[in-house]
Write an enzyme that holds these catalytic residues in place. Structure first.
Site, mmCIF file in Angstrom:
data_model
loop_
_atom_site.group_PDB
_atom_site.id
_atom_site.type_symbol
_atom_site.label_atom_id
_atom_site.label_comp_id
_atom_site.label_asym_id
_atom_site.label_seq_id
_atom_site.Cartn_x
_atom_site.Cartn_y
_atom_site.Cartn_z
ATOM 1 N N HIS A 53 -7.191 -5.436 10.722
ATOM 2 C CA HIS A 53 -6.961 -5.025 9.331
ATOM 3 C C HIS A 53 -5.654 -5.609 8.812
ATOM 4 O O HIS A 53 -4.729 -5.885 9.585
ATOM 5 C CB HIS A 53 -7.025 -3.494 9.162
ATOM 6 C CG HIS A 53 -5.859 -2.724 9.691
ATOM 7 N ND1 HIS A 53 -6.007 -1.474 10.272
ATOM 8 C CD2 HIS A 53 -4.530 -2.974 9.748
ATOM 9 C CE1 HIS A 53 -4.818 -1.014 10.620
ATOM 10 N NE2 HIS A 53 -3.904 -1.902 10.321
ATOM 11 N N GLU A 60 -9.672 -2.265 5.963
ATOM 12 C CA GLU A 60 -10.287 -2.133 7.290
ATOM 13 C C GLU A 60 -11.499 -3.065 7.391
ATOM 14 O O GLU A 60 -11.974 -3.580 6.378
ATOM 15 C CB GLU A 60 -10.712 -0.677 7.512
ATOM 16 C CG GLU A 60 -9.562 0.327 7.509
ATOM 17 C CD GLU A 60 -8.616 0.192 8.700
ATOM 18 O OE1 GLU A 60 -8.941 -0.503 9.669
ATOM 19 O OE2 GLU A 60 -7.521 0.774 8.645
ATOM 20 N N ASN A 89 -7.463 -3.969 15.017
ATOM 21 C CA ASN A 89 -8.845 -4.298 14.640
ATOM 22 C C ASN A 89 -8.900 -5.409 13.595
ATOM 23 O O ASN A 89 -9.948 -5.658 13.004
ATOM 24 C CB ASN A 89 -9.572 -3.049 14.129
ATOM 25 C CG ASN A 89 -8.948 -2.490 12.856
ATOM 26 O OD1 ASN A 89 -7.965 -3.028 12.348
ATOM 27 N ND2 ASN A 89 -9.514 -1.416 12.335
ATOM 28 N N ASP A 112 0.824 -1.217 0.000
ATOM 29 C CA ASP A 112 0.000 0.000 0.000
ATOM 30 C C ASP A 112 0.855 1.262 0.000
ATOM 31 O O ASP A 112 2.062 1.218 0.241
ATOM 32 C CB ASP A 112 -0.975 -0.001 1.192
ATOM 33 C CG ASP A 112 -0.325 -0.412 2.514
ATOM 34 O OD1 ASP A 112 0.924 -0.465 2.590
ATOM 35 O OD2 ASP A 112 -1.056 -0.673 3.479
HETATM 36 P P1 PGA Z 1 2.415 -2.160 12.985
HETATM 37 O O1 PGA Z 1 1.201 -1.990 11.985
HETATM 38 O O2 PGA Z 1 3.304 -3.215 12.372
HETATM 39 O O3 PGA Z 1 3.063 -0.817 13.007
HETATM 40 O O4 PGA Z 1 1.835 -2.583 14.290
HETATM 41 C C1 PGA Z 1 0.565 -3.111 11.486
HETATM 42 C C2 PGA Z 1 -0.684 -2.716 10.765
HETATM 43 O O5 PGA Z 1 -1.398 -1.792 11.242
HETATM 44 O O6 PGA Z 1 -0.982 -3.326 9.728
#
Ligand code: PGA
Length: 243
Positions: free
Chosen positions: A140, A145, A138, A70
């Site tokens: 995602h 999301e 959450n 992304d």
């Molecule tokens: P993080 O993010 O590795 O910084 O915890 C993961 C995500 O939100 O996909």
């Protein structure tokens, strides 16, 4: 019945070592592998191990190609908050890869739907041998999301107010935080031959539980991984505490 293979490690360091072992096996079997890469804090330890190994004469990335999940809309590749910049800074500039073989969505494309279509066409020519993923609290994955359709391809997302606020600390002001992003969809993620999903810390425990043991539902995007034939989840003890 969940197909996800779970590896629990004592801490983040061991998580990064195990993740590197999985990655190294893919690359030893296939020196011209296509790697799906992810941003976020969790894979940084894995990337450091890849850099260290490459600098010490280990695995070469000369024949490797990469695709990322992304990118923010509106940030140029040189903006230090863009995911292109993140990948160069945290991995790509420090291994012997040809940057022409590294791919990420163009967040400053004039026609965003056309950019999404271009990226999906690219993905179909670059079947990934492994896709690295982090996971949100959450559930995602990438910018998919809760509520994102399981059959989604690369698409434009409006970032949630929560994500904008969470990201504001990286920018001069909240007004500077991008409002949109381009993300590989859940269908695109599932097309990788192997998935390597990493989770560290207590804030991920609920998402890890729902991903591995919960119902397969669009309300928990990562739960789709239960349907993947070759998915490895590496979680440290805190992230795995509810399993
Ligand atoms: P993080 O993010 O590795 O910084 O915890 C993961 C995500 O939100 O996909």
């Amino acid at each position: 019945m969940s197909n996800i293979k779970v590896i629990i490690t004592k801490d983040y360091e061991e998580l990064s070592e195990k993740a590197f072992e999985v990655m190294a096996e893919v690359l030893r079997n296939k020196p011209d592998a296509v790697l799906g890469l992810a941003t976020g804090s969790t894979p940084i330890g894995l990337y450091q191990k890849m850099i260290e190994d490459c600098k010490n004469g280990g695995i070469s990335y000369k024949k490797v190609k990469t695709v990322n999940l992304d990118e923010y809309v509106g940030l140029t590749p040189n903006n230090d908050q863009s995911y292109r910049y993140f990948m160069r800074h945290n991995l790509l500039d420090h291994i012997d890869i040809d940057l022409n073989n590294t791919n990420i969505e163009n967040g400053v494309a004039a026609d965003l739907p056309a950019e999404c279509a271009r990226y999906d066409a690219l993905l179909s020519t670059l079947p990934r041998d492994v896709q690295v993923l982090g996971i949100g609290a959450n559930g995602h994955i990438a910018f998919n999301e809760p509520g994102t359709p399981f059959d989604s391809q690369t698409h434009v997302v409006d970032l949630t107010e929560n994500t904008i606020q969470m990201n504001a600390r990286f920018f001069a002001s909240e007004a500077d935080v991008p409002r949109k992003a381009l993300t590989m969809g859940l269908k695109g993620i599932m097309e990788a031959k192997k998935i390597l999903i990493l989770a560290s810390g207590a804030s991920k425990a609920d998402a890890v539980f729902k991903t591995v043991r919960g119902e397969v539902t669009e309300e928990v995007p990562a739960s789709i991984l239960q349907n993947h034939p070759n998915c490895v989840l590496i979680a440290d003890e805190e992230a795995a505490s509810l399993l």
